[in-house]
Design a protein around this motif. Structure first.
Motif, PDB file in Angstrom:
ATOM      1  N   LYS A 234      -5.737  -6.302  -5.493  1.00  0.00           N
ATOM      2  CA  LYS A 234      -5.999  -6.261  -4.052  1.00  0.00           C
ATOM      3  C   LYS A 234      -4.737  -6.497  -3.233  1.00  0.00           C
ATOM      4  O   LYS A 234      -4.710  -6.196  -2.036  1.00  0.00           O
ATOM      5  CB  LYS A 234      -7.069  -7.285  -3.697  1.00  0.00           C
ATOM      6  CG  LYS A 234      -8.428  -6.977  -4.303  1.00  0.00           C
ATOM      7  CD  LYS A 234      -9.435  -8.070  -4.011  1.00  0.00           C
ATOM      8  CE  LYS A 234     -10.773  -7.769  -4.675  1.00  0.00           C
ATOM      9  NZ  LYS A 234     -11.758  -8.874  -4.479  1.00  0.00           N
ATOM     10  N   ALA A 235      -3.697  -7.024  -3.869  1.00  0.00           N
ATOM     11  CA  ALA A 235      -2.428  -7.201  -3.162  1.00  0.00           C
ATOM     12  C   ALA A 235      -1.847  -5.866  -2.720  1.00  0.00           C
ATOM     13  O   ALA A 235      -1.044  -5.803  -1.785  1.00  0.00           O
ATOM     14  CB  ALA A 235      -1.430  -7.942  -4.056  1.00  0.00           C
ATOM     15  N   ALA A 236      -2.246  -4.788  -3.401  1.00  0.00           N
ATOM     16  CA  ALA A 236      -1.790  -3.434  -3.061  1.00  0.00           C
ATOM     17  C   ALA A 236      -2.908  -2.631  -2.403  1.00  0.00           C
ATOM     18  O   ALA A 236      -2.991  -1.416  -2.562  1.00  0.00           O
ATOM     19  CB  ALA A 236      -1.287  -2.718  -4.308  1.00  0.00           C
ATOM     20  N   ALA A 237      -3.741  -3.310  -1.626  1.00  0.00           N
ATOM     21  CA  ALA A 237      -4.939  -2.680  -1.062  1.00  0.00           C
ATOM     22  C   ALA A 237      -4.643  -1.500  -0.146  1.00  0.00           C
ATOM     23  O   ALA A 237      -5.519  -0.654   0.071  1.00  0.00           O
ATOM     24  CB  ALA A 237      -5.758  -3.727  -0.301  1.00  0.00           C
ATOM     25  N   PHE A 238      -3.431  -1.411   0.402  1.00  0.00           N
ATOM     26  CA  PHE A 238      -3.092  -0.315   1.316  1.00  0.00           C
ATOM     27  C   PHE A 238      -2.096   0.652   0.682  1.00  0.00           C
ATOM     28  O   PHE A 238      -1.387   1.374   1.376  1.00  0.00           O
ATOM     29  CB  PHE A 238      -2.547  -0.882   2.633  1.00  0.00           C
ATOM     30  CG  PHE A 238      -2.690   0.053   3.805  1.00  0.00           C
ATOM     31  CD1 PHE A 238      -3.930   0.584   4.150  1.00  0.00           C
ATOM     32  CD2 PHE A 238      -1.593   0.402   4.582  1.00  0.00           C
ATOM     33  CE1 PHE A 238      -4.061   1.446   5.230  1.00  0.00           C
ATOM     34  CE2 PHE A 238      -1.720   1.264   5.661  1.00  0.00           C
ATOM     35  CZ  PHE A 238      -2.959   1.785   5.990  1.00  0.00           C
ATOM     36  N   VAL A 239      -2.068   0.689  -0.650  1.00  0.00           N
ATOM     37  CA  VAL A 239      -1.163   1.586  -1.373  1.00  0.00           C
ATOM     38  C   VAL A 239      -1.997   2.566  -2.190  1.00  0.00           C
ATOM     39  O   VAL A 239      -2.748   2.157  -3.078  1.00  0.00           O
ATOM     40  CB  VAL A 239      -0.223   0.808  -2.321  1.00  0.00           C
ATOM     41  CG1 VAL A 239       0.716   1.782  -3.032  1.00  0.00           C
ATOM     42  CG2 VAL A 239       0.562  -0.244  -1.562  1.00  0.00           C
TER      43      VAL A 239
END
Length: 255
Positions: A234-239
């Motif tokens: 979820k740390a890369a939720a906008f990738v």
């Protein structure tokens, strides 16, 4: 503290050794239940036993990603063993190629694309229905620096890996409305059995590789695993639709 992948079920193909093994290990450390898929039965059993001894929740299946029936059976078996459908797929299984474009056979060509491209699609196709139903999921495809930069003597590996990056972008657009992200990671020179195959096949490659890396070293499977687990989390939720290089800066060199 909960790990980045707590509550996720992570399927890693080609998980018996190398980068796949490192990804599976890191995913387990990050709290995921881990599903392992490989054709190498003995090495897969060893990796599975080591993860179990570490306390990880793990299931393994021997299967061929180039065969749709084998993929279907393996995914169903793994989901049943772990009690939940797959929520993260890491398409790591791959095959090197050192062919002559004028001499390789159609069977040789197909064997490369079957593993490096078709297999990734077959596994993604098998896990996506559950992800779409849950409106949650992530796929990380392990491509290669050869998807953008290559060297003589690697035909048609670069074409297959470039195709995998293209598939990543296309699939990312198609599944984004369902809350699913799809990204690629492109390793450079990573200390694996496949790299040793490359060094053995290309005269002078080992010596050149050791001198051209801006960071001054060959990468490790763990270097790749860290990036993969970030992109799966979820740390890369906008990738999504991205291709991340993990190459020690090799791809930015002018010469």
């Amino acid at each position: 503290m909960p790990g980045r992948l707590s509550d996720e079920v992570v399927l890693v193909t080609g998980a018996a050794r190398g980068i796949g093994r490192a990804i599976a290990t890191k995913a387990a450390e990050e709290g995921a239940s881990v599903a392992l898929l490989d054709v190498l039965a003995d090495q897969l059993a060893t990796t599975t036993a080591e993860l179990e001894q570490s306390g990880a929740t793990v299931a393994a299946a021997v299967g061929d990603i180039t065969d749709e029936d084998s993929v279907r059976r393996a995914v169903a078996e793994l989901a049943k063993a772990l009690g939940r459908p797959i929520t993260v797929l890491v398409n790591n299984a791959g095959k090197n190629s050192y062919a002559d474009a004028t001499e390789m056979t159609v069977a040789d060509w197909d064997s490369v694309f079957d593993v490096d491209l078709k297999g990734a699609w077959l596994v993604a196709r098998s896990v996506l229905p559950a992800m779409i139903e849950a409106k949650h999921g992530a796929i990380v495809n392990i491509a290669s620096i050869h998807s953008q930069l290559t060297t003589a003597g690697m035909f048609p590996y670069a074409a297959a890996k470039a195709g995998l990056v293209g598939m990543t972008r296309s699939l990312a657009l198609d599944v984004a409305p369902h809350g699913i992200r799809v990204n690629a990671v492109s390793p450079g020179f990573i200390a694996t059995d496949l790299l040793e195959e490359f060094f053995d096949a290309i005269p002078g490659a080992r010596e050149t590789a050791l001198t051209v890396h801006p960071l001054g070293r060959i990468g490790t499977p763990e270097d790749v695993a860290e990036v993969v687990c970030f992109l799966a989390s979820k740390a890369a939720a906008f990738v999504t639709g991205a291709n991340w290089s993990v190459d020690g800066g090799l791809g930015i060199r002018y010469a």
